[in-house]
Scaffold this active site. Sequence first.
Site, short mmCIF file in Angstrom:
data_model
loop_
_atom_site.label_atom_id
_atom_site.label_comp_id
_atom_site.label_asym_id
_atom_site.label_seq_id
_atom_site.Cartn_x
_atom_site.Cartn_y
_atom_site.Cartn_z
N GLU A 1 6.07 42.18 -23.75
CA GLU A 1 5.98 41.76 -25.15
C GLU A 1 7.37 41.76 -25.80
OE1 GLU A 1 3.66 43.29 -29.23
OE2 GLU A 1 3.70 44.55 -27.43
N LYS B 1 -0.04 36.63 -31.26
CA LYS B 1 -0.78 37.89 -31.21
C LYS B 1 -1.74 37.99 -32.39
CE LYS B 1 0.20 42.90 -30.77
NZ LYS B 1 1.31 43.88 -30.65
N CYS C 1 -0.60 43.01 -25.95
CA CYS C 1 -0.70 44.44 -26.25
C CYS C 1 -1.96 44.83 -27.04
CB CYS C 1 0.57 44.93 -26.96
SG CYS C 1 0.89 46.70 -26.70
#
Length: 543
Positions: free
Chosen positions: A45, A113, A149
């Site tokens: 990430e 994200k 994540c």
Amino acid sequence: MQDLTLVMAQLDPLVGDIPGNTETAIETVREARIEHGADVVILPELFLTGYPPEDLLLRPSLETRLREARARMAEKVARDVMVIVGYPGRREGGNWNLAGVLYNGEWVGEYAKQALPNYEVFDEQRYFGVGDAPLVVEHKGARLGILICEDVWEEGPVQQTRDAGAEILITLNASPFHQDKPAERLALLEQRAGEVGLPIVYVNQIGGQDELVFDGGSACVAANGELRVQAPHWSVGLMPVLFVQEDGAWVPRAGEVDEDVSAEENLYCALVTGLRDYVNKSGFQGVVLGLSGGIDSALSLAIAVDALGPQRVHAVMMPYHYTADISKQDAAEQARMLGIEYEVLPIESMVESFMETLSASFAGTERDTTEENLQSRCRGVLLMALSNKKGLMVLSTGNKSEMAVGYATLYGDMVGGYNAIKDVYKTWVYRLARWRNSQEPAIPERVIERPPSAELAPDQQDSDSLPDYDVLDAILVRYIEGDMSAEAIIAAGFNHDDVYKVVRLVDRCEYKRRQAPVGVRVTRRGFGRDRRYPIVNGWQPGD
């Protein structure tokens, strides 16, 4: 039988070094292709900026630099391998935490994200907009669903990506370490894979960044949650995962799995990694620390030598009238054991000079902690002088238990640029010292066995002013990490007076902790990023 090789790139970026991180990405893809025959290479990430970039994300030139980085990757990366890499990006007037997909010189996909953590050390809602769409890309017959994540810690993004047709889930991560975190991650991956019936490839960052430390442990679990491949914790490297088609599904073949280690070893590796990266990435030549003959400085010295090597560590014993002979002997013995540069600088003349200068101002007063603190501050002056002259960073050595209750001296033993054990409770200091000695002798046994003392007054022991550390730490964990009130802690079986004394000290000493050096964060709630309390407030400790 059709197969697909995914390579998990467990890397240690330098925050802000976009050109350097880009070259690392290019070289990593080349190595993964040559050494492992990679079809897909996955990087962590926000890899191109490093994680966390914090307010660098607000710099006007950031997007220009990232466009140049992505253009260079498109030019230099081999055409026959797909690369999935994390970076921030300004799109449609906002900032996004993105995963880009590069193939044959073109950026063929970009995922934003969706789950932005805003708890513990995370502050992503300050910087990023919330994504709302899945991304599934096809490569060599496999449909790869991209996540970042926190997305995998929530049900929604995972199920959405499954519903969009993904056959393999890939998640890019910068997941910081704290005690018990590796096991929590694996349990989560097992749960999520079982919920959606898909294998998950989880690629994590490695290394230290300021207070945070990342342990790696990149892993792949099968659709039933079974762990099939896991990269080593605490080391940079590439780990391939071979997928084959069986009955119309992509199945990961069993590969290398990192062996389980003790809680002490895991924590010790975190401290070594955090200190090593802080010193090296900051460009310090090495460290200097005060070696008192006590347990905290002894453990800190062992960590420093393991992180940097003995040639980059300088220790100083600074005795005063109350320094016991065995403290002097044990400090010298440890310096000899570890092969470091060591010197003795007595502070008697310094303290006496200060006291003479202050004698008129102190006339008519009783001796108290002022004189004790003066000893510590003389030591701080000497350490900073050595730091300036030799280009060494001062390593402070106070543990979390002491920092919590203010058992430290501003501008004295709190002097320093970094503190490896800042977030380590005293009881864990002893556990780590014993574990380190079980690997190879590094700390004189007498240092571990004798009662702890600051040695600022005759026959002084820590227990004179604090509860025993087993009791103290149990109270601190409940108050700091559990947010329990004083009354709730008492109800759990602790002494009323001990509890109120401890929580009052914790509350009162916030101003000290704000002025302490940063250090490796290894608990669920470290001082600083995690626990942010106002210095001036009227909160009552029983609440």
